[in-house]
Motif scaffolding. Structure first.
Motif, PDB file in Angstrom:
ATOM      1  N   ALA A 444      59.393  47.530 -61.853  1.00  0.00           N
ATOM      2  CA  ALA A 444      60.476  47.058 -62.715  1.00  0.00           C
ATOM      3  C   ALA A 444      60.005  46.063 -63.762  1.00  0.00           C
ATOM      4  CB  ALA A 444      61.576  46.439 -61.858  1.00  0.00           C
ATOM      5  N   TRP A 445      58.847  45.438 -63.568  1.00  0.00           N
ATOM      6  CA  TRP A 445      58.333  44.474 -64.526  1.00  0.00           C
ATOM      7  C   TRP A 445      57.244  45.069 -65.416  1.00  0.00           C
ATOM      8  CZ3 TRP A 445      57.925  39.661 -60.796  1.00  0.00           C
ATOM      9  CH2 TRP A 445      59.215  39.186 -60.556  1.00  0.00           C
ATOM     10  N   GLY A 446      57.090  46.389 -65.388  1.00  0.00           N
ATOM     11  CA  GLY A 446      56.132  47.040 -66.272  1.00  0.00           C
ATOM     12  C   GLY A 446      54.699  46.970 -65.804  1.00  0.00           C
ATOM     13  N   LEU A 447      54.461  46.710 -64.519  1.00  0.00           N
ATOM     14  CA  LEU A 447      53.118  46.579 -63.968  1.00  0.00           C
ATOM     15  C   LEU A 447      52.744  47.868 -63.242  1.00  0.00           C
ATOM     16  CD1 LEU A 447      53.557  42.985 -62.529  1.00  0.00           C
ATOM     17  CD2 LEU A 447      52.708  43.638 -64.787  1.00  0.00           C
ATOM     18  N   HIS A 448      51.546  48.378 -63.506  1.00  0.00           N
ATOM     19  CA  HIS A 448      51.129  49.677 -62.990  1.00  0.00           C
ATOM     20  C   HIS A 448      50.165  49.550 -61.806  1.00  0.00           C
ATOM     21  CE1 HIS A 448      52.703  52.423 -66.155  1.00  0.00           C
ATOM     22  NE2 HIS A 448      52.662  51.325 -66.887  1.00  0.00           N
ATOM     23  N   ASP A 449      50.053  50.650 -61.054  1.00  0.00           N
ATOM     24  CA  ASP A 449      49.101  50.766 -59.952  1.00  0.00           C
ATOM     25  C   ASP A 449      49.296  49.683 -58.901  1.00  0.00           C
ATOM     26  OD1 ASP A 449      47.394  53.086 -60.733  1.00  0.00           O
ATOM     27  OD2 ASP A 449      47.045  51.822 -62.493  1.00  0.00           O
ATOM     28  N   LEU A 450      50.552  49.389 -58.610  1.00  0.00           N
ATOM     29  CA  LEU A 450      50.840  48.375 -57.598  1.00  0.00           C
ATOM     30  C   LEU A 450      50.621  48.900 -56.196  1.00  0.00           C
ATOM     31  CD1 LEU A 450      54.020  47.004 -59.305  1.00  0.00           C
ATOM     32  CD2 LEU A 450      51.897  45.758 -58.936  1.00  0.00           C
TER      33      LEU A 450
END
Length: 521
Positions: A444-450
């Motif tokens: 949801a915060w635009g962060l990838h590969d979490l």
């Protein structure tokens, strides 16, 4: 006429070499690098550097420790006087390849410190920390980190010594210990004048009890801080003012109300730094609820964080290559005998494994792997110098807050495990290797590969949730590693989220050789 301390030290070394021979002198060169010697460590150094034909014999270990070059300081612990250490180190640096051998020994000492940290034996936490800083001071790529860590420790010790701090022990003794340590590392920290001057001011105040009491009282005054080596520490001038106020680019004037992307420019380059996202601060529940996950992930507890920035993607092979080509850095896997890799459906130690050869195909868009904690910090230090900003690894709390992105479910997207494949590379979906970053949905915060792809480092140490909130502990068995490996199946990947390197200074130094870990900016 009194002889200079260096001349007296040189005479002691000459007598030692005349009595026992030059191989003994060469062992003393390497033994001068650590601050504290133990029989095990002297053997460790001799075997690695002097066990070849014509090297120092095994008896040289006892001859050295029982000679007048060393003095006992504890049970099976010895120290070489500072004047003697300085002469021995200068002699080593003057021989062909001496500087390179010194750097190799420093890396060996870092690994030795990690060995002691895991075993829980040998040196005390403070002594082990000092040995790590000492070894780092011999390595250009880690010297700045060591300088900032010592600066932060001085500031913390000064704050602890202030009236009303409520700390036990003897804070003045801790200040004196850190001053002695800084003085012992003076030659290697010569470029860090801010630290040396700050330590000298602390030393002056320690010699003047009245002035010390006055300054400690002033240390509690609001705003009585300044920047030393980029670290905010108590101002010792007694003026009670904020000195060397950060430039506007160093701070965010207001906490962001929503995730805000940005990139820092890199000096002398048209290409900017890695993609970053400012995150709004807030409170979240860290850990797993009852009935979910492992026991060491509980109890879930509230944690409040201020705003900070994280990387939008993991650090890629291309970004790490840019650092290596700019600095000439070599990773610990390349200099220390390889790394563990996922091969033949299991983890195997491979002597030729490194970020350049992870045993599966990668492009510059893949996350960099086979990277140790110290390698990650070296990259952070370089990036900080290149951008004029401060970069570091996240604490566990910062890491999990970024991962959750406001979610209180089992995943960053909620509780539906059937959606995991849309957010993560894991198990057979990853073909037993990494995939280019950003190939799955962002949170949801635009962060990838979490979730998935790789395991990653955190700045501080791992501890059970019912024992400690692991934020920047002094010494431990190893840095926390957040699980998210592409080769793991869903039972691990469901708890697997990506680590991030944040725009904050995280100073604790813990390491063990990485498997397929990555880090992010």
């Amino acid at each position: 006429m009194t002889a200079a301390p260096a001349d007296l030290a040189a005479a002691r070394i000459a007598r030692f070499a005349q009595r026992f021979g030059e191989p003994h002198r060469r062992l003393a060169w390497f033994a001068a690098l650590p601050l504290i010697l133990t029989p095990e460590l002297v053997n460790y150094l001799r075997v690695h550097f002097l066990s070849d034909c014509g090297g120092a014999p095994w008896i040289s270990e006892a001859d050295l420790l029982l000679s007048d070059l060393c003095r006992p300081i504890g049970y099976e612990q010895f120290a070489i006087d500072q004047d003697v250490r300085a002469v021995l180190i200068a002699e080593l640096a003057a021989v062909p390849d001496g500087v390179q051998r010194m750097r190799e020994a420093a890396r060996l000492l870092l690994r030795y410190c990690r060995h002691l940290g895991r075993g829980g034996a040998g040196l005390s936490p403070a002594e082990l920390q000092a040995e790590e800083w000492s070894a780092m001071a011999y390595l250009e790529e880690h010297r700045g980190t060591a300088a900032r860590a010592i600066t932060a420790a001085l500031g913390q010790a000064w704050t602890a010594a202030a009236p009303g701090a409520g700390t036990g022990g003897c804070p003045a003794a801790e200040l004196a210990r850190l001053v002695r340590l800084t003085e012992a590392l003076r030659a290697n920290l010569a470029a860090h004048r801010e630290l040396l001057d700050y330590a000298a001011e602390v030393a002056r105040l320690l010699r003047d009890p009245a002035a010390l009491t006055e300054r400690l009282t002033a240390a509690g005054a609001p705003g009585a801080v300044r920047r030393v080596e980029g670290v905010l520490v108590p101002d010792l001038s007694g003026e009670g003012a904020l000195l060397d106020r950060p430039a506007p680019s160093d701070v965010v004037e207001e906490s962001p109300t929503a995730p805000t992307p940005f990139r820092d420019p890199i000096a002398d380059s048209t290409d900017p730094g890695p993609a970053m996202v400012w995150l709004p601060g807030g409170t979240f529940r860290m850990g797993s609820p009852e009935g979910v996950g492992n026991d060491n992930e509980r109890p879930a507890h509230p944690v409040r964080l201020s705003h900070y920035a994280v990387g939008q993607y993991p650090v890629t092979v291309g970004e790490f290559r840019r650092f290596v080509e700019s600095s000439g850095y070599r990773t610990e896997a390349e200099t220390g005998g390889g790394a563990y890799v996922w091969d033949d459906n299991k983890y195997l130690e491979k002597k030729d494994a490194s970020w350049r050869n992870p045993y599966f195909k990668q492009t510059d868009d893949h996350p960099v792997v086979c990277i140790s904690w110290n390698d990650a910090r070296a990259y952070c230090d370089w990036l900080g110098e290149a951008t004029g900003q401060r970069y570091g690894l996240p604490t566990e709390a910062q890491w999990e807050y970024a991962c959750r992105a406001g979610s209180e479910g089992l995943y960053c997207f909620g509780d539906d495990a059937l959606q995991l494949g849309a957010y993560a590379w894991y198990g057979r979906k990853s073909s037993d290797g990494t995939r280019p970053v950003g190939g799955k949905r962002a949170n949801a915060w635009g962060l990838h590969d979490l979730h998935g792809n790789c395991w990653e480092w955190c700045a501080d140490w791992y501890a059970d949730y019912d024992k400690a909130n692991p934020v920047g502990s002094a010494v431990s068995a190893g840095s926390a590693v957040r699980v998210g490996s592409a080769v793991r199946t869903g039972d691990l990947a469901d708890r697997a989220v990506a680590g991030f390197m944040i725009k904050a200074l995280c100073l604790e130094i813990r390491d063990y050789q990485s498997l397929d870990f990555i880090f992010s900016v």
